[in-house]
Design an enzyme around this catalytic site. Sequence first.
Site, PDB file in Angstrom:
ATOM      1  N   ASN A   7       0.877  -0.911  -0.022  1.00  0.00           N
ATOM      2  CA  ASN A   7       0.223  -0.012   0.105  1.00  0.00           C
ATOM      3  C   ASN A   7       0.977   1.261  -0.093  1.00  0.00           C
ATOM      4  O   ASN A   7       1.389   1.710   1.053  1.00  0.00           O
ATOM      5  CB  ASN A   7      -0.819  -0.024   1.345  1.00  0.00           C
ATOM      6  N   ARG A  91      -2.710  -1.976  -3.536  1.00  0.00           N
ATOM      7  CA  ARG A  91      -4.042  -1.271  -3.073  1.00  0.00           C
ATOM      8  C   ARG A  91      -3.822  -0.075  -4.262  1.00  0.00           C
ATOM      9  O   ARG A  91      -2.784   0.541  -3.956  1.00  0.00           O
ATOM     10  CB  ARG A  91      -3.691  -0.831  -1.656  1.00  0.00           C
ATOM     11  N   HIS A 208     -18.242   0.848   7.558  1.00  0.00           N
ATOM     12  CA  HIS A 208     -16.705   1.013   7.797  1.00  0.00           C
ATOM     13  C   HIS A 208     -16.378   2.183   8.691  1.00  0.00           C
ATOM     14  O   HIS A 208     -16.567   3.316   8.113  1.00  0.00           O
ATOM     15  CB  HIS A 208     -15.909   0.929   6.472  1.00  0.00           C
ATOM     16  N   ARG A 241     -12.413  15.130   8.322  1.00  0.00           N
ATOM     17  CA  ARG A 241     -13.414  15.553   7.237  1.00  0.00           C
ATOM     18  C   ARG A 241     -14.801  15.616   7.626  1.00  0.00           C
ATOM     19  O   ARG A 241     -15.548  15.095   8.423  1.00  0.00           O
ATOM     20  CB  ARG A 241     -13.262  14.333   5.925  1.00  0.00           C
ATOM     21  N   GLY A 330     -11.706   0.769  12.934  1.00  0.00           N
ATOM     22  CA  GLY A 330     -11.166   0.895  14.205  1.00  0.00           C
ATOM     23  C   GLY A 330     -12.544   1.173  15.361  1.00  0.00           C
ATOM     24  O   GLY A 330     -12.630   0.698  16.315  1.00  0.00           O
ATOM     25  N   GLU A 333     -15.316  -1.530  15.243  1.00  0.00           N
ATOM     26  CA  GLU A 333     -15.039  -2.569  15.876  1.00  0.00           C
ATOM     27  C   GLU A 333     -15.043  -2.398  17.232  1.00  0.00           C
ATOM     28  O   GLU A 333     -15.051  -3.639  18.092  1.00  0.00           O
ATOM     29  CB  GLU A 333     -13.834  -3.141  15.270  1.00  0.00           C
TER      30      GLU A 333
HETATM   31  P1  ADP Z   1      -7.793   4.420   9.673  1.00  0.00           P
HETATM   32  O1  ADP Z   1      -8.988   4.775   8.921  1.00  0.00           O
HETATM   33  O2  ADP Z   1      -6.686   4.964   9.864  1.00  0.00           O
HETATM   34  O3  ADP Z   1      -7.569   2.803   9.238  1.00  0.00           O
HETATM   35  P2  ADP Z   1      -8.905   3.035  11.957  1.00  0.00           P
HETATM   36  O4  ADP Z   1      -9.752   2.044  11.386  1.00  0.00           O
HETATM   37  O5  ADP Z   1      -7.690   2.346  12.615  1.00  0.00           O
HETATM   38  O6  ADP Z   1      -8.160   3.998  11.288  1.00  0.00           O
HETATM   39  O7  ADP Z   1      -9.717   3.422  13.214  1.00  0.00           O
HETATM   40  C1  ADP Z   1      -9.140   4.637  13.899  1.00  0.00           C
HETATM   41  C2  ADP Z   1     -10.513   5.103  14.872  1.00  0.00           C
HETATM   42  O8  ADP Z   1     -10.847   4.022  15.673  1.00  0.00           O
HETATM   43  C3  ADP Z   1      -9.715   6.232  15.544  1.00  0.00           C
HETATM   44  O9  ADP Z   1     -10.751   7.232  15.783  1.00  0.00           O
HETATM   45  C4  ADP Z   1      -9.700   5.488  17.186  1.00  0.00           C
HETATM   46  O10 ADP Z   1     -10.057   6.389  18.188  1.00  0.00           O
HETATM   47  C5  ADP Z   1     -10.960   4.641  17.074  1.00  0.00           C
HETATM   48  N1  ADP Z   1     -10.884   3.584  17.991  1.00  0.00           N
HETATM   49  C6  ADP Z   1      -9.879   2.683  18.227  1.00  0.00           C
HETATM   50  N2  ADP Z   1     -10.025   1.664  19.310  1.00  0.00           N
HETATM   51  C7  ADP Z   1     -11.069   2.438  19.868  1.00  0.00           C
HETATM   52  C8  ADP Z   1     -11.871   2.201  21.060  1.00  0.00           C
HETATM   53  N3  ADP Z   1     -11.672   1.256  21.902  1.00  0.00           N
HETATM   54  N4  ADP Z   1     -13.110   2.925  21.534  1.00  0.00           N
HETATM   55  C9  ADP Z   1     -13.293   3.939  20.575  1.00  0.00           C
HETATM   56  N5  ADP Z   1     -12.636   4.187  19.323  1.00  0.00           N
HETATM   57  C10 ADP Z   1     -11.836   3.635  19.065  1.00  0.00           C
END
Ligand code: ADP
Length: 403
Positions: A7, A91, A208, A241, A330, A333
Amino acid sequence: MKILVLNSGSSSVKYQMFDADEQFCLAKGVVERIGMAGALLTHKPHDRDVVRLSGEILDHKMAIEYVLSIMLSKNHGVIGNKSEIAAVGHRVVHGGEAFSGSVLIKSDVIKEIARCIDFAPLHNPPNLKGIRAVQAILPDIPQVAVFDTAFHQSMPEHAYMYGLPYVLYKRHGIRRYGFHGMSHRFVSNRAAALLGKPKAELKLITCHLGNGASVAAVDHGKSVDTSMGFTPLEGLLMGTRSGDIDPAIVLHIMNKEELSMHEANTMLNKHSGIIGLSGVSSDMREIEEEYENNNRAKLAHDVFCYRLKKYIGAYAAAMGGLDAVVFTGGIGENSAMVRRHTLKGLEFLGILLDEEKNSSPSTDERGICKPESKVNVLVIPTNEELVIAMDTKRIVEESAAAG
Ligand code: ADP
């Protein structure tokens, strides 16, 4: 079959080496600060500790050479010889209307990806640099492009057209494309497997939710609508955003604040969304920590969940029904609070969240609704790199079989 997944970003290359037959990640890492002082490689073999190495890495070709050398190294490596790598999967952010699936990279594919630079000026050029670097370093190894946009090419015209002069679509390709396609595809396939039903019988809404966030309506296994549009700026509120706004605001603010096009773009993409509203952080964890004490953190969280709720309602209507809502990314999940606030009030659609299951700290794929809920609610960790590895394996095998 070993597959290297890349990526390539403007100053970084993220990578994972897969044993694609076992669907297993042997090692992963990232090269950061390419072309800057103090470039850094962070590498994690599946069975050993993380290693961090710094040095001078001038361009993407050097970065990928560096990645290959560590993959082969005695202490941190996971392969014995370069020739073990059967293929490289990339990607690629934007495939425009040219690609509705992943493809073997040939010269015409490269030309088409270059043609889409206009749509993704920050992403397609480094994606191409990664492809060209691999051509130079491993000239005999097949490469596959997996696009962020491809899964949404199944959207019908009435979902992807904007209410703008039609000529702009013809002349400049102004339409909705959608992004995060690999993730929406992956979790919708996993949802069908978990529910034990064929995709053709399911109406799913996949959410997502990461720093970037999008929702998709997946009917019969096909994306029929998604919240991101011509660019990833449209749709949900995101970390930095704005998501959906009245387009006239941009013109008004440019005039009032004397903003250049570049400054307006930065405002919408970097200083808006959760950080812009809260003034606290773009990170959902920090917003949730401040939720009770800080009105603007609460506001950002409330706007985030309200927008998502509206999209879920809209997509249930668009599909004329709903079998499951899937949370991933993030936030999707990990945040029980986002899931709870979003689904509260959607009982009329037949969504009954089980709060105990919702709050469980499990990181596995799981259902979180009550047994009597008409609509399922699932949490499914996404794995976009695995999608790239598996598409690459399939395409390389098909092309070998076709001779
Ligand atoms: P990216 O889009 O950069 O891949 P991710 O899918 O890793 O990002 O998601 C990042 C987001 O997930 C951040 O806003 C982070 O705060 C949130 N996040 C991760 N763990 C938790 C949690 N336990 N509770 C709430 N938000 C979370």
